[in-house]
Design an enzyme around this catalytic site. Sequence first.
Site, short mmCIF file in Angstrom:
data_model
loop_
_atom_site.label_atom_id
_atom_site.label_comp_id
_atom_site.label_asym_id
_atom_site.label_seq_id
_atom_site.Cartn_x
_atom_site.Cartn_y
_atom_site.Cartn_z
NE ARG A 102 -31.28 -8.69 -13.63
CZ ARG A 102 -31.28 -7.33 -14.18
NH1 ARG A 102 -30.92 -7.12 -15.33
NH2 ARG A 102 -31.55 -6.43 -13.42
CG HIS A 106 -26.71 -6.15 -14.99
ND1 HIS A 106 -27.13 -6.71 -16.26
CD2 HIS A 106 -25.24 -5.69 -15.41
CE1 HIS A 106 -25.85 -6.73 -17.26
NE2 HIS A 106 -24.97 -6.13 -16.61
CE1 TYR A 114 -34.12 -3.64 -11.33
CE2 TYR A 114 -32.12 -2.48 -10.56
CZ TYR A 114 -32.76 -3.43 -11.27
OH TYR A 114 -32.05 -4.65 -11.22
C1 LIG Z 1 -22.68 -2.34 -26.99
C2 LIG Z 1 -22.85 -1.98 -25.32
N1 LIG Z 1 -23.63 -1.04 -24.97
C3 LIG Z 1 -23.82 -0.89 -23.81
C4 LIG Z 1 -23.47 -1.80 -22.75
C5 LIG Z 1 -23.80 -1.17 -21.48
N2 LIG Z 1 -24.68 -2.41 -20.73
C6 LIG Z 1 -23.99 -3.50 -20.17
S1 LIG Z 1 -25.42 -4.52 -19.74
C7 LIG Z 1 -26.56 -3.33 -20.40
C8 LIG Z 1 -28.10 -3.87 -20.43
C9 LIG Z 1 -28.41 -5.10 -20.75
O1 LIG Z 1 -29.54 -5.53 -20.53
P1 LIG Z 1 -30.09 -6.96 -21.06
O2 LIG Z 1 -29.59 -7.46 -22.29
O3 LIG Z 1 -31.89 -7.08 -20.78
O4 LIG Z 1 -29.35 -7.78 -19.88
P2 LIG Z 1 -29.60 -8.00 -18.30
O5 LIG Z 1 -29.50 -6.90 -17.51
O6 LIG Z 1 -31.06 -8.62 -18.36
O7 LIG Z 1 -28.83 -9.17 -18.02
C10 LIG Z 1 -26.05 -2.17 -20.79
C11 LIG Z 1 -26.72 -1.34 -21.68
C12 LIG Z 1 -22.56 -2.78 -23.22
N3 LIG Z 1 -21.83 -3.68 -22.18
N4 LIG Z 1 -22.35 -2.92 -24.33
MG LIG Z 2 -32.74 -8.02 -19.39
#
Ligand SMILES: Cc1ncc(C[n+]2csc(CCOP(=O)(O)OP(=O)(O)O)c2C)c(N)n1
Ligand SMILES: [Mg+2]
Length: 190
Positions: A102, A106, A114
Amino acid sequence: MTFTYFGDGAANQGQVYETFNMAALWKLPVVFVIENNQYAMGTAQRRSTSTPELYTRGAAFGIPGEAVDGMDVLAVRAAGEKAVAHCRSGEGPYILEIKTYRYRGHSMSDPAKYRTREEVQKVRDEKDAIEHVRDLLLAGGHASEDDLKAIDKEIKAIVNEAAEFAKESPEPDEAELWTDVIADAVPQDA
Ligand SMILES: Cc1ncc(C[n+]2csc(CCOP(=O)(O)OP(=O)(O)O)c2C)c(N)n1
Ligand SMILES: [Mg+2]
């Protein structure tokens, strides 16, 4: 045949494994695509993930999987074809762990403190997926520099037009909340 996409962070959540279990039990034709971009919001995979080989996460449910270089479009296509053939033959779900990166944070509120700029730049320089396919097209004589420039221009125009359309469109009606939302029960005899 269904493709369902989620990230490396989402792959650590419990409901994913409940879903794997039922999908395998019902032999559903679903390809679980895990986009492993090495960060879950701001958390690096090495800080959050006990077994980083996410393609093996279906083993407990009898779901096969493989890791794919997500920066190589032809590798992704080949793996996708294999996964689809598996599902269509009635053998149930398949996991594809697409290894990617990425470039941005985010979201708009993530300054990406980070990791280092050098880390990001290194992937851009050495592994960029678009540059890779561009090299393949040019080297294979499938397109000229001018052809690719024309495609870039056309795509920019499509994206700009879509953005303008979105900005100028009125808020959707509340009834639209249910449009295309499907939450059907699986038939008893499935
Ligand atoms: C059920 C739920 N738990 C926690 C979150 C908060 N949250 C949003 S994005 C994220 C991390 C997602 O990581 P990843 O799947 O690797 O996506 P990326 O950051 O690479 O887009 C979290 C913990 C959420 N949106 N829904
Ligand atoms: Mg990810």
